[in-house]
Motif scaffolding. Structure first.
Motif, PDB file in Angstrom:
ATOM      1  N   LYS A 153       0.811  -1.225   0.000  1.00  0.00           N
ATOM      2  CA  LYS A 153       0.000   0.000   0.000  1.00  0.00           C
ATOM      3  C   LYS A 153       0.845   1.276   0.000  1.00  0.00           C
ATOM      4  CE  LYS A 153      -3.943  -2.238   2.253  1.00  0.00           C
ATOM      5  NZ  LYS A 153      -3.303  -3.547   2.366  1.00  0.00           N
ATOM      6  N   PRO A 154       1.902   1.360   0.835  1.00  0.00           N
ATOM      7  CA  PRO A 154       2.743   2.559   0.760  1.00  0.00           C
ATOM      8  C   PRO A 154       3.371   2.744  -0.616  1.00  0.00           C
ATOM      9  CG  PRO A 154       3.143   1.383   2.806  1.00  0.00           C
ATOM     10  CD  PRO A 154       2.317   0.478   1.947  1.00  0.00           C
ATOM     11  N   LEU A 155       3.766   1.650  -1.234  1.00  0.00           N
ATOM     12  CA  LEU A 155       4.357   1.741  -2.573  1.00  0.00           C
ATOM     13  C   LEU A 155       3.322   2.154  -3.614  1.00  0.00           C
ATOM     14  CD1 LEU A 155       6.694  -1.386  -2.520  1.00  0.00           C
ATOM     15  CD2 LEU A 155       7.400   1.009  -2.608  1.00  0.00           C
ATOM     16  N   GLN A 156       2.086   1.708  -3.444  1.00  0.00           N
ATOM     17  CA  GLN A 156       1.027   2.158  -4.361  1.00  0.00           C
ATOM     18  C   GLN A 156       0.905   3.675  -4.321  1.00  0.00           C
ATOM     19  OE1 GLN A 156      -2.827   0.089  -4.239  1.00  0.00           O
ATOM     20  NE2 GLN A 156      -1.824  -1.586  -3.137  1.00  0.00           N
ATOM     21  N   LEU A 157       0.990   4.223  -3.127  1.00  0.00           N
ATOM     22  CA  LEU A 157       0.887   5.674  -2.965  1.00  0.00           C
ATOM     23  C   LEU A 157       2.114   6.379  -3.540  1.00  0.00           C
ATOM     24  CD1 LEU A 157      -0.432   5.504   0.691  1.00  0.00           C
ATOM     25  CD2 LEU A 157      -1.724   6.464  -1.224  1.00  0.00           C
ATOM     26  N   LEU A 158       3.286   5.830  -3.280  1.00  0.00           N
ATOM     27  CA  LEU A 158       4.518   6.459  -3.762  1.00  0.00           C
ATOM     28  C   LEU A 158       4.613   6.422  -5.287  1.00  0.00           C
ATOM     29  CD1 LEU A 158       7.044   5.101  -1.109  1.00  0.00           C
ATOM     30  CD2 LEU A 158       6.334   7.490  -1.409  1.00  0.00           C
ATOM     31  N   ARG A 159       4.131   5.362  -5.899  1.00  0.00           N
ATOM     32  CA  ARG A 159       4.210   5.250  -7.360  1.00  0.00           C
ATOM     33  C   ARG A 159       3.388   6.315  -8.066  1.00  0.00           C
ATOM     34  NH1 ARG A 159       3.219  -0.781  -6.414  1.00  0.00           N
ATOM     35  NH2 ARG A 159       5.333  -1.666  -6.208  1.00  0.00           N
ATOM     36  N   GLU A 160       2.384   6.863  -7.377  1.00  0.00           N
ATOM     37  CA  GLU A 160       1.538   7.892  -7.979  1.00  0.00           C
ATOM     38  C   GLU A 160       2.070   9.303  -7.755  1.00  0.00           C
ATOM     39  OE1 GLU A 160      -0.962   7.314  -9.918  1.00  0.00           O
ATOM     40  OE2 GLU A 160      -0.984   5.138  -9.625  1.00  0.00           O
ATOM     41  N   VAL A 161       3.154   9.441  -6.997  1.00  0.00           N
ATOM     42  CA  VAL A 161       3.728  10.766  -6.732  1.00  0.00           C
ATOM     43  C   VAL A 161       4.421  11.279  -7.989  1.00  0.00           C
ATOM     44  CG1 VAL A 161       5.411  12.039  -5.358  1.00  0.00           C
ATOM     45  CG2 VAL A 161       4.010  10.265  -4.282  1.00  0.00           C
ATOM     46  N   ARG A 162       4.108  12.495  -8.362  1.00  0.00           N
ATOM     47  CA  ARG A 162       4.665  13.068  -9.578  1.00  0.00           C
ATOM     48  C   ARG A 162       6.165  13.363  -9.445  1.00  0.00           C
ATOM     49  NH1 ARG A 162      -0.285  13.510  -8.961  1.00  0.00           N
ATOM     50  NH2 ARG A 162      -1.849  13.819 -10.596  1.00  0.00           N
ATOM     51  N   ASP A 163       6.898  12.991 -10.483  1.00  0.00           N
ATOM     52  CA  ASP A 163       8.331  13.267 -10.629  1.00  0.00           C
ATOM     53  C   ASP A 163       9.213  12.547  -9.612  1.00  0.00           C
ATOM     54  OD1 ASP A 163       7.684  14.782 -12.775  1.00  0.00           O
ATOM     55  OD2 ASP A 163       8.406  16.681 -11.980  1.00  0.00           O
ATOM     56  N   ILE A 164       8.681  11.610  -8.882  1.00  0.00           N
ATOM     57  CA  ILE A 164       9.499  10.851  -7.949  1.00  0.00           C
ATOM     58  C   ILE A 164      10.287   9.786  -8.721  1.00  0.00           C
ATOM     59  CG2 ILE A 164       7.810   9.054  -7.428  1.00  0.00           C
ATOM     60  CD1 ILE A 164       8.714   9.188  -4.493  1.00  0.00           C
ATOM     61  N   ASP A 165      11.493   9.538  -8.303  1.00  0.00           N
ATOM     62  CA  ASP A 165      12.303   8.455  -8.859  1.00  0.00           C
ATOM     63  C   ASP A 165      12.373   7.385  -7.773  1.00  0.00           C
ATOM     64  OD1 ASP A 165      14.069   6.789 -10.135  1.00  0.00           O
ATOM     65  OD2 ASP A 165      15.809   8.120  -9.938  1.00  0.00           O
ATOM     66  N   LEU A 166      11.432   6.451  -7.823  1.00  0.00           N
ATOM     67  CA  LEU A 166      11.288   5.442  -6.782  1.00  0.00           C
ATOM     68  C   LEU A 166      12.117   4.212  -7.149  1.00  0.00           C
ATOM     69  CD1 LEU A 166       9.807   4.701  -4.137  1.00  0.00           C
ATOM     70  CD2 LEU A 166       7.958   3.770  -5.556  1.00  0.00           C
ATOM     71  N   VAL A 167      13.096   3.897  -6.311  1.00  0.00           N
ATOM     72  CA  VAL A 167      13.986   2.769  -6.594  1.00  0.00           C
ATOM     73  C   VAL A 167      13.807   1.684  -5.531  1.00  0.00           C
ATOM     74  CG1 VAL A 167      15.707   4.089  -7.863  1.00  0.00           C
ATOM     75  CG2 VAL A 167      15.864   3.970  -5.380  1.00  0.00           C
ATOM     76  N   GLU A 168      13.890   0.435  -5.971  1.00  0.00           N
ATOM     77  CA  GLU A 168      13.683  -0.689  -5.068  1.00  0.00           C
ATOM     78  C   GLU A 168      14.850  -0.848  -4.104  1.00  0.00           C
ATOM     79  OE1 GLU A 168      12.796  -5.521  -5.252  1.00  0.00           O
ATOM     80  OE2 GLU A 168      12.905  -4.323  -7.096  1.00  0.00           O
ATOM     81  N   LEU A 169      14.528  -1.105  -2.855  1.00  0.00           N
ATOM     82  CA  LEU A 169      15.533  -1.311  -1.819  1.00  0.00           C
ATOM     83  C   LEU A 169      15.897  -2.790  -1.742  1.00  0.00           C
ATOM     84  CD1 LEU A 169      17.176  -0.211   0.617  1.00  0.00           C
ATOM     85  CD2 LEU A 169      15.169  -0.675   2.038  1.00  0.00           C
ATOM     86  N   PRO A 170      17.160  -3.155  -1.936  1.00  0.00           N
ATOM     87  CA  PRO A 170      17.553  -4.556  -1.811  1.00  0.00           C
ATOM     88  C   PRO A 170      17.252  -5.085  -0.404  1.00  0.00           C
ATOM     89  CG  PRO A 170      19.295  -3.279  -2.865  1.00  0.00           C
ATOM     90  CD  PRO A 170      18.287  -2.296  -2.343  1.00  0.00           C
ATOM     91  N   GLU A 171      16.792  -6.324  -0.322  1.00  0.00           N
ATOM     92  CA  GLU A 171      16.456  -6.951   0.952  1.00  0.00           C
ATOM     93  C   GLU A 171      15.561  -6.040   1.791  1.00  0.00           C
ATOM     94  OE1 GLU A 171      19.799  -8.856   3.004  1.00  0.00           O
ATOM     95  OE2 GLU A 171      20.972  -8.586   1.167  1.00  0.00           O
TER      96      GLU A 171
END
Length: 261
Positions: A153-171
């Motif tokens: 759910k937090p990632l669903q919200l973050l993915r909709e943020v404009r101009d954010i560069d969301l990168v996956e955190l290892p582990e």
């Protein structure tokens, strides 16, 4: 919807921006946010360290503050504290309280939500109009991930943020090592876990490490500061409250105070 805000101890004393941002997001979405002034601590620290009877007054106070029938939901910018309300309050009330308190706990815990739960599951919103032009990685805290099972759910919200560069955190699902008093009682183990976490954060090249628990952000942020990594921490609510100031006018969101609020 009329939503009561539970600030939490750490939010009140150390991270007021996360608390204010939570209110801001919800008022922008058109909801009334109220702040019962009698609120204190959820009692989690007492229970976790073996002082369950001492948590009873705090459980009673939580029920008193948020049982108002006019309150549709209680929002908390902390998965950890919501975990306490949903799981520990019932234990404390049943062992040391009254049947009336147990009924009150059952009612109030049913309408207490972590921020991402409230937005996605209850309000049905993933795009809150946020704008955050930074490289961000997300750390899912243990209580939100394992106890509340908020999932992505937090990632669903973050993915909709404009101009954010969301990168996956290892582990990503590995604990940061904080665990409340765990970090004090088991300092060496906690430090080793933290080292793994901040190494993974560093590998992402993120400007910010985001989470929905200020306690974990304190732990991670402290480690990164000591290493002078340059990466900063930010609460999920702060990202969601951020907007492009050049595209919108002055925010008109307000939060009322008191039991009527």
């Amino acid at each position: 919807m009329r939503i009561a805000l539970f600030a939490t101890c750490i939010g009140d004393t150390m991270f007021p921006e996360a608390v204010k941002s939570t209110a801001l997001v919800l008022t922008r979405l058109g909801h009334e946010v109220v702040f019962p002034t009698g609120q204190t601590c959820c009692g989690q620290m007492h229970v976790n360290t073996g002082y369950q009877p001492d948590a009873l007054p705090l459980v009673e106070n939580y029920v008193e503050c948020f049982s108002d029938e006019s309150i549709d939901a209680v929002v908390v910018p902390s998965g950890s504290c919501v975990g306490s309300v949903r799981h520990q309050h019932e234990i404390v009330a049943s062992r040391y309280g009254t049947s009336i308190l147990c009924d009150g706990v059952e009612t109030v815990k049913g309408k207490t939500y972590e921020l991402s739960e409230l937005l996605v599951d209850v309000l049905g919103v993933t795009d809150v109009g946020a704008y955050y032009p930074h490289r961000v990685t997300y750390h899912p805290t243990c209580h939100s991930l394992r106890m509340l099972r908020v999932g992505d759910k937090p990632l669903q919200l973050l993915r909709e943020v404009r101009d954010i560069d969301l990168v996956e955190l290892p582990e990503a699902d590995s604990c940061c090592g904080f665990g409340g008093t765990f970090a004090v009682k088991n300092a060496e183990t906690s430090t080793a876990m933290l080292a793994d976490k901040i190494r993974n954060v560093g590998d992402t090249g993120a400007e910010y490490c985001c989470a929905s628990d200020s306690s974990c952000l304190t732990h991670i942020g402290g480690g990164m500061t000591r290493l002078q990594m340059g990466t900063r921490t930010v609460h999920l609510a702060e990202i969601l409250a951020s907007v492009d100031k050049h595209a919108v006018g002055k925010d008109a969101g307000t939060m009322s105070t008191g039991t009527r609020a």
